[in-house]
Design a protein around this motif. Structure first.
Motif, short mmCIF file in Angstrom:
data_model
loop_
_atom_site.label_atom_id
_atom_site.label_comp_id
_atom_site.label_asym_id
_atom_site.label_seq_id
_atom_site.Cartn_x
_atom_site.Cartn_y
_atom_site.Cartn_z
N UNK A 14 33.81 50.32 31.71
CA UNK A 14 32.99 49.57 32.36
C UNK A 14 32.89 49.73 33.73
N UNK A 15 31.98 50.35 34.34
CA UNK A 15 31.88 50.73 35.66
C UNK A 15 31.08 49.97 36.63
N UNK A 211 34.06 46.59 40.28
CA UNK A 211 35.26 47.61 40.06
C UNK A 211 34.95 48.32 38.67
N UNK A 212 36.04 48.55 38.16
CA UNK A 212 35.86 49.39 36.79
C UNK A 212 36.97 49.00 36.03
N UNK A 229 33.34 44.19 22.55
CA UNK A 229 32.44 43.62 23.63
C UNK A 229 32.39 41.97 23.63
N UNK A 230 32.53 41.43 22.58
CA UNK A 230 32.55 40.11 22.44
C UNK A 230 33.75 39.59 23.29
N UNK A 235 35.91 37.30 29.45
CA UNK A 235 37.04 37.49 30.43
C UNK A 235 36.15 37.89 31.83
N UNK A 236 36.99 37.96 32.93
CA UNK A 236 36.56 38.22 34.29
C UNK A 236 35.70 39.63 34.44
N UNK A 237 35.81 40.38 33.25
CA UNK A 237 35.01 41.37 33.35
C UNK A 237 33.76 41.32 32.71
N UNK A 238 33.29 40.28 32.10
CA UNK A 238 31.77 40.13 31.39
C UNK A 238 30.79 40.79 32.26
#
Length: 252
Positions: A14-15, A211-212, A229-230, A235-238
Motif C-alpha cells: 500500500x503506497x 505513507x506506505x 484487505x478486509x 485500520x488507519x491504513x484503510x
C-alpha cells in the motif's frame, strides 16, 4: 516513490498516491543546522598569486547546533522512560556537501547536513498505546525535521513483528490518538492469519494515506488477499492506495 523489499514471494504494498518531501522548519534555518565551513570569511586568492602562496586554515569539526542536540538527548531520555520500551538508541550523522563559492571559483564552501536516527524496540507484549506513546513523546521534545524514527514491535505469542518508520515528522505535535491508531492498525495486521511481514512508513505530513504499507502474505490465493484487505479496511491504513504485484507479475 519509496521502494520496499517484499517479505515473501507473495506480497503486496500500500503506497500513498503522493510523494511528499519534508520542509526545513524555522529552527533548521535559525538554529544553524546547515553550517558554512567558514570560507566566506577568507579572502579570495588573487589570480596572480604564486602557486602555494595561499595558506588554508583547517576548519573546526562541524557540530550539531547545541540547542537541537539538547532536544535530541531529551527525546531519547523521554523514550527510555516509557513503559514497554525494551531498547532505544540514537545516532547523529553529518553528510557534508562542497561546492565552489559563487563569488570565488578557487574557494570551496562546505555545507553540513545533520540527521538524527532513533531506533526503538518495544517489548513483544507492548500494547498499541505503549508503542504509540514513543513518537508522541519524541515530538514533545523536538522541533526539527532532521529526525527519523524506526519503531519495532518484535514477534510474540499470536503476532508477527511489525516495523514503522516516522520520517522527518518531528517538527509538529503528534497526537496520541494518531500514533496509537497507527500502532493499533499494525498490531491488528500482525495478528492476521497468512500475514508474514509488516512494515509501514509515516511521511513528514503525518498523513497515513500518503505513507506506505508493505505486507507479506504466505500465498497468492484471492480469498487470502480478500481477507487481508478486509482487515486493512478496519485500520488507519484503510485509505491508502493499493499498488504492487506478486512475484509472477499478477496484480493483487
Amino acid at each position: 516513490m519509496r521502494t520496499r523489499t517484499a517479505f515473501s514471494a507473495a506480497a503486496f504494498a500500500l503506497v500513498g498516491a503522493l510523494t511528499v518531501s519534508g520542509c526545513s522548519s524555522a529552527r533548521d534555518l535559525a538554529g544553524g543546522l546547515l553550517h558554512d565551513d567558514g570560507g566566506e570569511s577568507r579572502p579570495c586568492p588573487s589570480d596572480d598569486a604564486e602557486p602555494g602562496s595561499t595558506t588554508v586554515t583547517p576548519s573546526a569539526p562541524a557540530m550539531l547546533d547545541p540547542a537541537v542536540a539538547r532536544e535530541v538527548r531529551a527525546a531519547l531520555r523521554a523514550v527510555r522512560k516509557l513503559p514497554g520500551v525494551q531498547t532505544a538508541t540514537e545516532s547523529t550523522t553529518n553528510t557534508p556537501s562542497t561546492v565552489p563559492d559563487a563569488t570565488c571559483a578557487s574557494r570551496l564552501v562546505t555545507t553540513n547536513h545533520f540527521r538524527s536516527t532513533f531506533e526503538v524496540d518495544m517489548e513483544p507484549s507492548a500494547t498499541p498505546s505503549q508503542a504509540g506513546a514513543v513518537p508522541t513523546a519524541m515530538a514533545g521534545e523536538l522541533a526539527w525535521t532532521g529526525v527519523d524514527l524506526t519503531l519495532t514491535v518484535p514477534a510474540g505469542p499470536g503476532h508477527i513483528a511489525s516495523v514503522v518508520h516516522y520520517d522527518a515528522t518531528f517538527d509538529q505535535t503528534i497526537p496520541p490518538e494518531t500514533s496509537t491508531a497507527v500502532a493499533q492498525g499494525l498490531a491488528t495486521l500482525a495478528a492476521t492469519p497468512h500475514v508474514t511481514g509488516l512494515e509501514a512508513t509515516i511521511p513528514t505530513t503525518m498523513r497515513v494515506d500518503y505513507g506506505s504499507l508493505v505486507i507479506g502474505v504466505d500465498r497468492d490465493d484471492q480469498s487470502v488477499l480478500d481477507a487481508v484487505h478486509a482487515v486493512i479496511d478496519t485500520t488507519a491504513f484503510r485509505a491508502t492506495t493499493l499498488h504492487g504485484s506478486f512475484g509472477n507479475g499478477a496484480k493483487p
